[in-house]
Design a protein around this motif. Structure first.
Motif, PDB file in Angstrom:
ATOM      1  N   SER A 113      26.792  20.560  -8.240  1.00 54.58           N
ATOM      2  CA  SER A 113      27.015  19.178  -8.641  1.00 54.58           C
ATOM      3  C   SER A 113      28.505  18.889  -8.540  1.00 54.58           C
ATOM      4  N   GLY A 114      28.851  17.719  -8.021  1.00 57.45           N
ATOM      5  CA  GLY A 114      30.263  17.388  -7.883  1.00 57.45           C
ATOM      6  C   GLY A 114      30.963  18.417  -7.020  1.00 57.45           C
ATOM      7  N   GLU A 115      32.024  19.005  -7.549  1.00 62.57           N
ATOM      8  CA  GLU A 115      32.767  20.027  -6.802  1.00 62.57           C
ATOM      9  C   GLU A 115      32.142  21.416  -6.909  1.00 62.57           C
ATOM     10  N   MET A 116      31.170  21.569  -7.795  1.00 57.33           N
ATOM     11  CA  MET A 116      30.542  22.882  -7.957  1.00 57.33           C
ATOM     12  C   MET A 116      29.526  23.110  -6.847  1.00 57.33           C
ATOM     13  N   PRO A 117      29.725  24.177  -6.083  1.00 53.13           N
ATOM     14  CA  PRO A 117      28.760  24.471  -5.024  1.00 53.13           C
ATOM     15  C   PRO A 117      27.498  25.100  -5.616  1.00 53.13           C
TER      16      PRO A 117
END
Length: 104
Positions: A75-79
């Motif tokens: 999510s977002g910048e989290m892969p």
């Protein structure tokens, strides 16, 4: 084999066994979830989930199943993180670890 070399060999083996026992004792001192957290999450979320490059995770309020979805989908910048890097059981342990850190 001369007696001196036997003694050195026995002493070396004893020291190695003692080191292994001490290392395993220290590893068991860590709460469940800390080891996989340190391996997979710490680099972005910092020590004890207090934030670093990624957002702060404590106080932690998700349950283990919610965290599994977040970890697998990203999510977002989290892969997204595959089960090859961290198992579902380890993710649940990480959730419990973060909840315990939140309570401190």
């Amino acid at each position: 084999m001369p007696v001196f070399f036997r003694r050195v060999l026995v002493l070396s083996a004893s020291m190695l066994c003692l080191e292994l026992l001490i290392t395993s004792a220290h590893a068991s001192d860590d709460p469940p979830g800390k080891v996989p957290y340190d391996r997979v999450c710490r680099v972005c979320h910092g020590p004890e989930g207090r934030g670093n490059q990624g957002p702060r995770l404590v106080p932690f309020e998700m349950d283990g199943d919610e965290l599994i979805v977040q970890v697998r989908e990203g999510s977002g910048e989290m892969p997204p993180i595959s089960e090859n890097r961290v198992s579902d059981d380890e993710v649940k342990q990480i959730a419990a670890y973060l909840k315990s850190v939140s309570e401190q």
